[in-house]
Write a protein that holds these residues in place. Structure first.
Motif, mmCIF file in Angstrom:
data_model
loop_
_atom_site.group_PDB
_atom_site.id
_atom_site.type_symbol
_atom_site.label_atom_id
_atom_site.label_comp_id
_atom_site.label_asym_id
_atom_site.label_seq_id
_atom_site.Cartn_x
_atom_site.Cartn_y
_atom_site.Cartn_z
ATOM 1 N N ARG A 68 0.865 -1.531 -0.069
ATOM 2 C CA ARG A 68 -0.168 -0.046 0.107
ATOM 3 C C ARG A 68 0.664 1.227 0.021
ATOM 4 N NH1 ARG A 68 -5.332 -0.104 3.600
ATOM 5 N NH2 ARG A 68 -5.826 1.365 2.022
ATOM 6 N N ARG A 69 2.085 1.253 0.003
ATOM 7 C CA ARG A 69 2.995 2.262 -0.171
ATOM 8 C C ARG A 69 2.701 3.497 -1.281
ATOM 9 N NH1 ARG A 69 9.723 2.690 -0.784
ATOM 10 N NH2 ARG A 69 9.979 4.550 0.138
ATOM 11 N N ALA A 70 2.493 2.883 -2.317
ATOM 12 C CA ALA A 70 2.222 3.913 -3.464
ATOM 13 C C ALA A 70 0.958 4.717 -3.221
ATOM 14 C CB ALA A 70 2.140 3.406 -4.712
ATOM 15 N N GLU A 71 -0.123 3.769 -2.698
ATOM 16 C CA GLU A 71 -1.443 4.335 -2.515
ATOM 17 C C GLU A 71 -1.415 5.642 -1.259
ATOM 18 O OE1 GLU A 71 -5.281 2.849 0.010
ATOM 19 O OE2 GLU A 71 -4.082 1.307 -1.194
ATOM 20 N N VAL A 72 -0.773 4.998 -0.282
ATOM 21 C CA VAL A 72 -0.647 5.866 0.734
ATOM 22 C C VAL A 72 0.049 7.296 0.567
ATOM 23 C CG1 VAL A 72 0.507 6.132 3.096
ATOM 24 C CG2 VAL A 72 -0.723 4.126 2.675
ATOM 25 N N ASN A 73 1.101 6.908 -0.491
ATOM 26 C CA ASN A 73 1.879 8.172 -0.821
ATOM 27 C C ASN A 73 0.987 9.066 -1.782
ATOM 28 O OD1 ASN A 73 3.726 9.609 -3.330
ATOM 29 N ND2 ASN A 73 4.999 9.177 -1.378
ATOM 30 N N GLN A 74 0.074 8.837 -2.618
ATOM 31 C CA GLN A 74 -0.985 9.446 -3.038
ATOM 32 C C GLN A 74 -1.642 10.370 -2.316
ATOM 33 O OE1 GLN A 74 -2.628 6.848 -5.852
ATOM 34 N NE2 GLN A 74 -0.918 6.608 -7.206
ATOM 35 N N GLU A 75 -2.288 9.573 -1.137
ATOM 36 C CA GLU A 75 -3.338 10.175 -0.377
ATOM 37 C C GLU A 75 -2.549 11.134 0.624
ATOM 38 O OE1 GLU A 75 -5.666 7.445 2.594
ATOM 39 O OE2 GLU A 75 -5.018 5.969 1.303
ATOM 40 N N TYR A 76 -1.052 11.077 0.939
ATOM 41 C CA TYR A 76 -0.389 12.174 1.542
ATOM 42 C C TYR A 76 -0.531 13.300 0.909
ATOM 43 C CZ TYR A 76 3.322 14.604 3.686
ATOM 44 O OH TYR A 76 4.547 15.639 4.045
ATOM 45 N N TYR A 77 -0.155 13.228 -0.507
ATOM 46 C CA TYR A 77 -0.113 14.396 -1.347
ATOM 47 C C TYR A 77 -1.527 15.303 -1.482
ATOM 48 C CZ TYR A 77 4.693 13.885 -1.839
ATOM 49 O OH TYR A 77 6.127 13.983 -1.570
ATOM 50 N N ARG A 78 -2.545 14.353 -1.584
ATOM 51 C CA ARG A 78 -4.108 14.882 -1.988
ATOM 52 C C ARG A 78 -4.435 15.562 -0.626
ATOM 53 N NH1 ARG A 78 -5.279 9.708 -4.400
ATOM 54 N NH2 ARG A 78 -5.893 8.624 -2.534
ATOM 55 N N ALA A 79 -3.917 15.501 0.548
ATOM 56 C CA ALA A 79 -4.464 16.186 1.771
ATOM 57 C C ALA A 79 -4.022 17.767 1.623
ATOM 58 C CB ALA A 79 -3.737 15.672 2.963
ATOM 59 N N PHE A 80 -2.975 17.978 0.518
ATOM 60 C CA PHE A 80 -2.505 19.493 0.621
ATOM 61 C C PHE A 80 -3.145 20.106 -0.767
ATOM 62 C CE2 PHE A 80 0.834 17.440 2.816
ATOM 63 C CZ PHE A 80 1.044 18.158 3.815
#
Length: 243
Positions: A68-80
C-alpha cells in the motif's frame, strides 16, 4: 560483519580518473536526518494550525500494510490540494528552521561524509521521496547542487492539485540519477551513493562506491559482499564542514 565506519573513516574519495567530476548522491530521511521529513512536516503544521490537516496516524498505519506504499503516498499529497504553493514552501522553510536546531536533528556520520565529499571537490546531490518544501532549505545548507525529489503538481491558479509528477521512491531514484548523470556526462562508476533502507539498494548498486547508514540487514549483506562503507546512525546537532 565488520563494525560500522565512524565519521572520520576513509571513503576513498578520489574520482576514478575518467575525467568527470565525481558526484555523491545522498538519500535524506534516516540517512542525513533521522526524521521522516514528510511526517515531521505534517505533524508540525497540523499542530500549528489545528483542523487544517487530518491526523496522519491512520495514514501511517496503512503505510505499514504490504503493497500500500504507493497508495498511501498519493493520499499524503492529496491532503494538501488547494493550498497555494507559495504558502506550502513558506511553511516548509519555517519547519526546517525550527527542525535544524534540534540536538538530534542530523545523522552525524552521514553529515561528516557529505562534508568530506564537498571538501574533495565532489558535487552533492540529494535524492529523496520527500517533497521540496521539506528539502529546499536543507539542500541549500548542505551545499547540494541538485535536489531530486517528489515534485508536486501546481495548477494554473498557483495552488497544489494534490497530484505529483512522479513519486521519487524505489526504482524512480536510480532512474532520476541515471538521467542526471547522462545530462552531466559523468560516468556512474566515478560516483558515490548513501542510503539507509533496502529500497535504496538500486541507487547504491548503480554507482561505483556506496555507503550504508544504519543497520538495514539487506544493505549490510551487500556492504559485506562488496566492501561498501558503513556509517553509524548516531544522531547529533548540525555542525559545519569544509567545501
Amino acid at each position: 560483519m565488520t563494525a560500522p565506519a565512524e565519521a572520520g573513516a576513509s571513503a576513498g574519495l578520489a574520482a576514478s580518473g575518467g575525467g568527470g567530476r565525481a558526484v555523491a548522491f545522498f538519500d535524506v530521511d534516516e540517512t542525513l536526518i533521522p526524521a521522516k521529513s514528510m511526517v515531521a512536516f505534517w505533524r508540525w503544521w497540523a499542530a500549528r494550525e489545528p483542523g487544517l490537516l487530518p491526523s496522519i496516524d491512520a495514514l501511517l498505519a496503512r503505510a505499514r500494510e504490504e503493497g500500500r506504499r504507493a497508495e498511501v503516498n498519493q493520499e499524503y499529497y492529496r491532503a494538501f490540494a488547494g493550498i497555494p504553493v507559495t504558502e506550502f514552501l513558506a511553511v516548509g522553510r519555517e519547519w526546517y528552521a525550527e527542525y535544524r536546531t534540534g540536538r538530534d536533528a542530523f545523522v552525524t556520520a552521514a553529515l561528516a561524509a557529505l562534508h568530506e565529499h564537498r571538501a574533495a571537490g565532489h558535487a552533492v546531490v540529494l535524492v529523496s521521496g520527500s517533497h521540496r518544501a521539506c528539502l529546499e532549505q536543507l539542500a541549500g545548507e548542505l551545499g547540494a547542487e541538485r535536489l531530486l525529489c517528489t515534485e508536486q503538481v501546481v495548477g494554473p491558479d498557483g495552488r497544489l492539485t494534490g497530484g505529483v509528477v512522479r513519486p521519487m521512491i524505489g526504482e524512480a531514484k536510480v532512474t532520476a540519477v541515471r538521467a542526471f548523470l547522462k545530462e552531466s556526462g559523468i560516468p556512474a562508476g566515478e560516483c558515490f551513493a548513501y542510503g539507509d533502507h533496502s529500497s535504496d539498494l538500486p541507487l547504491l548498486s548503480g554507482v561505483g562506491r556506496a555507503g550504508v547508514v544504519g543497520e538495514d540487514p539487506v544493505l549490510l549483506e551487500h556492504a559485506e559482499r562488496f566492501g561498501w562503507r558503513r556509517l553509524s546512525a548516531r544522531t547529533g546537532p548540525w555542525f559545519p564542514g569544509g567545501g
